[in-house]
Design a protein around this motif. Structure first.
Motif, PDB file in Angstrom:
ATOM      1  N   LYS A 103       8.447 -13.688  12.976  1.00 29.75           N
ATOM      2  CA  LYS A 103       9.627 -12.805  12.851  1.00 29.75           C
ATOM      3  C   LYS A 103      10.837 -13.459  13.527  1.00 29.75           C
ATOM      4  O   LYS A 103      10.738 -13.954  14.646  1.00 29.75           O
ATOM      5  N   ASP A 104      11.967 -13.464  12.800  1.00 31.13           N
ATOM      6  CA  ASP A 104      13.248 -14.005  13.283  1.00 31.13           C
ATOM      7  C   ASP A 104      13.202 -15.508  13.605  1.00 31.13           C
ATOM      8  O   ASP A 104      14.047 -16.009  14.347  1.00 31.13           O
TER       9      ASP A 104
ATOM     10  N   HIS B 134      12.875 -19.632  12.051  1.00 35.78           N
ATOM     11  CA  HIS B 134      13.051 -20.451  10.853  1.00 35.78           C
ATOM     12  C   HIS B 134      11.742 -21.179  10.571  1.00 35.78           C
ATOM     13  O   HIS B 134      11.241 -21.907  11.434  1.00 35.78           O
TER      14      HIS B 134
ATOM     15  N   THR C  59       6.966 -13.792   3.673  1.00 35.92           N
ATOM     16  CA  THR C  59       8.231 -13.052   3.622  1.00 35.92           C
ATOM     17  C   THR C  59       8.074 -11.660   4.224  1.00 35.92           C
ATOM     18  O   THR C  59       8.991 -11.145   4.871  1.00 35.92           O
ATOM     19  N   THR C  60       6.919 -11.049   4.048  1.00 36.29           N
ATOM     20  CA  THR C  60       6.697  -9.695   4.590  1.00 36.29           C
ATOM     21  C   THR C  60       6.703  -9.696   6.123  1.00 36.29           C
ATOM     22  O   THR C  60       6.775  -8.654   6.748  1.00 36.29           O
ATOM     23  N   ARG C  61       6.636 -10.891   6.732  1.00 35.66           N
ATOM     24  CA  ARG C  61       6.618 -10.965   8.207  1.00 35.66           C
ATOM     25  C   ARG C  61       8.013 -11.174   8.786  1.00 35.66           C
ATOM     26  O   ARG C  61       8.167 -11.438   9.981  1.00 35.66           O
ATOM     27  N   ASN C  62       9.038 -11.090   7.923  1.00 39.29           N
ATOM     28  CA  ASN C  62      10.456 -11.135   8.323  1.00 39.29           C
ATOM     29  C   ASN C  62      10.905 -12.357   9.138  1.00 39.29           C
ATOM     30  O   ASN C  62      11.527 -12.208  10.196  1.00 39.29           O
ATOM     31  N   PRO C  63      10.635 -13.564   8.646  1.00 38.88           N
ATOM     32  CA  PRO C  63      11.237 -14.738   9.303  1.00 38.88           C
ATOM     33  C   PRO C  63      12.732 -14.785   8.995  1.00 38.88           C
ATOM     34  O   PRO C  63      13.194 -14.145   8.037  1.00 38.88           O
ATOM     35  N   SER C  64      13.501 -15.558   9.776  1.00 38.66           N
ATOM     36  CA  SER C  64      14.943 -15.717   9.486  1.00 38.66           C
ATOM     37  C   SER C  64      15.138 -16.488   8.188  1.00 38.66           C
ATOM     38  O   SER C  64      16.073 -16.232   7.436  1.00 38.66           O
ATOM     39  N   SER C  65      14.275 -17.495   7.955  1.00 37.90           N
ATOM     40  CA  SER C  65      14.348 -18.252   6.701  1.00 37.90           C
ATOM     41  C   SER C  65      12.990 -18.890   6.447  1.00 37.90           C
ATOM     42  O   SER C  65      12.204 -19.071   7.383  1.00 37.90           O
TER      43      SER C  65
END
Ligand code: IMP
Length: 181
Positions: A91-92, A94, A116-122
């Motif tokens: 999460k958050d 790169h 993507t479901t784990r909410n990385p910045s990119s």
């Protein structure tokens, strides 16, 4: 199993090393000031990860994601399984996925949807080889070492039924030496 004597070399150790040096410099430049996690897609990308991370001139974290997509043959089944998950949250952060080869794109599509479901910045994609001839789903590759023709390649981490991963170069067996699986 085909006879190793019929193997054709596609990329030598030296050619691979030089290309990785360039990729590492590009990645270093593009991720300056960011917290970067290299996610190595197992098993095939382990030598690439080992060489690429040492060509990146900044601090990075390293994670491993185990994925199984092929069984023992040379054709994608389209069924992807996570066999080993990441050890830490992304999460958050790169994330740069480190792959050996993109063929149909099904494996990366599955991984991208999952991460993507784990909410990385990119999430970026860095693959050593890109084999566009068999692409079945679109994936946007950010860094690619070499674009190759439609050969089933082995070596430098890539296998045929779990053999040949430890070859230091990348090669292929001419089609007439492979069975029909
Ligand atoms: P895709 O899902 O068809 O894009 O295939 C991705 C995975 O299949 C790669 O990470 C490899 O592990 C494997 N793969 C695809 N093409 C080859 C090949 O030519 N040689 C060895 N493994 C391959």
């Amino acid at each position: 199993m085909p006879n190793a004597e019929s193997l054709e070399v596609l990329y030598s150790e030296e050619v691979i090393a030089e290309r990785i040096r360039v990729l590492g410099a590009e990645i270093t430049q593009n991720y300056q000031g960011k917290e970067l996690i290299l996610v190595c897609v197992l098993k095939g990308a382990f030598p690439f990860l080992a060489d690429l991370c040492r060509a990146i001139d900044m601090d990075v974290r390293i994670e491993f994601l185990g994925v199984s997509s092929y069984g023992a043959g040379t054709k994608s089944t389209g069924v992807v399984r996570i066999t080993q998950d990441l050890a830490h949250p992304i999460k958050d952060k790169h994330v740069l996925l480190i792959e050996d080869i993109v063929d149909t794109g099904l494996t990366l599509r599955y991984i991208l949807d999952n991460l993507t479901t784990r909410n990385p910045s990119s999430i970026g994609i860095c693959t050593l080889l890109d084999k566009p001839a068999n692409r079945r789903v679109e994936v946007e590759v950010d860094y690619s070492g070499f674009t190759i023709p439609d050969h089933f390649v082995i070596g430098y981490g890539m296998d045929l039924a779990e053999s040949y991963r430890n070859l230091p170069y990348i090669g292929y067996f001419p089609p007439e030496t492979l069975g029909n699986d």
